[in-house]
Write an enzyme that holds these catalytic residues in place. Structure first.
Site, PDB file in Angstrom:
ATOM      1  N   SER A 125       0.803  -1.231   0.000  1.00 18.33           N
ATOM      2  CA  SER A 125       0.000   0.000   0.000  1.00 18.33           C
ATOM      3  C   SER A 125       0.833   1.278   0.000  1.00 18.33           C
ATOM      4  O   SER A 125       0.331   2.331  -0.356  1.00 18.33           O
ATOM      5  CB  SER A 125      -0.966   0.019   1.187  1.00 18.33           C
ATOM      6  OG  SER A 125      -0.265   0.232   2.393  1.00 18.33           O
TER       7      SER A 125
ATOM      8  N   LYS B 271       0.754   4.768   6.600  1.00 17.73           N
ATOM      9  CA  LYS B 271       0.098   5.614   5.596  1.00 17.73           C
ATOM     10  C   LYS B 271       0.730   7.006   5.605  1.00 17.73           C
ATOM     11  O   LYS B 271       1.510   7.350   6.472  1.00 17.73           O
ATOM     12  CB  LYS B 271      -1.404   5.749   5.882  1.00 17.73           C
ATOM     13  CG  LYS B 271      -2.154   4.426   5.957  1.00 17.73           C
ATOM     14  CD  LYS B 271      -2.172   3.697   4.636  1.00 17.73           C
ATOM     15  CE  LYS B 271      -2.815   2.321   4.793  1.00 17.73           C
ATOM     16  NZ  LYS B 271      -2.541   1.447   3.691  1.00 17.73           N
TER      17      LYS B 271
END
Length: 168
Positions: free
Chosen positions: A38, A79
């Site tokens: 990700s 993230k």
């Protein structure tokens, strides 16, 4: 008898060193393993990173910071901070807008699929996205991240050794 005193003396230093290392691990820096793609191309699957856990005691997370966060009781995610409290965000035609302006995102490597209408980041919360937007479980699915869920800032990759570098 002197030999036993040496062991006791050494044991004290060892105990103090062990306590210091535990304190550093709990309060200052911690290793984490990147799981998944990700955050590609910034971070790769199975890379080991060091997370600075104390930095957000002296300042708030900023745009672009790569953070580790508690996504739920069992999982931590890595993230990037895209929106801070009060920001208005929108994704349309693969382009991210923050407060009505296009966000420069040199860290992504493909057009982001999907869209979302204007949203306003809540107080004491953050909006996060993975750099590999089309393969990322992020604020688009899990919602805003409260300040209390932020573990720290990813500072550098230390393994594999050929990938050692500071994270931008």
């Amino acid at each position: 008898m002197k030999r036993n005193l040496g062991i006791v003396h050494f044991s004290r230093y060892f105990l103090v060193l062990a306590m210091l290392l535990v304190m550093v691990r709990i309060f200052f820096f911690a290793p984490y393993v990147v799981e998944g793609v990700s955050m590609y191309p910034t971070l790769g699957d199975n890379e080991r990173i060091v997370v600075n856990k104390w930095i957000y005691y002296v300042r708030n997370p900023r745009y672009g910071d790569v953070i580790v966060l508690h996504a739920n009781d069992e999982e931590d995610y890595i993230k990037r901070i895209i929106g801070v409290p009060g920001d208005e965000l929108e994704l349309k035609n693969g382009v991210l807008y923050r407060n009505g302006k296009i966000v420069d995102e040199p860290y992504i490597n493909e057009v982001t699929l999907g869209e979302f209408d204007k949203i306003k980041v809540l107080p004491n919360s953050y909006f996060v996205m993975g750099d590999n937007r089309n393969r990322s479980m992020d604020s688009r699915e899990i919602g805003f991240i409260s300040r209390s869920k932020v573990v720290g800032k990813a500072e550098f990759i230390f393994y594999p050794f050929q990938n050692v570098k500071w994270i931008e």
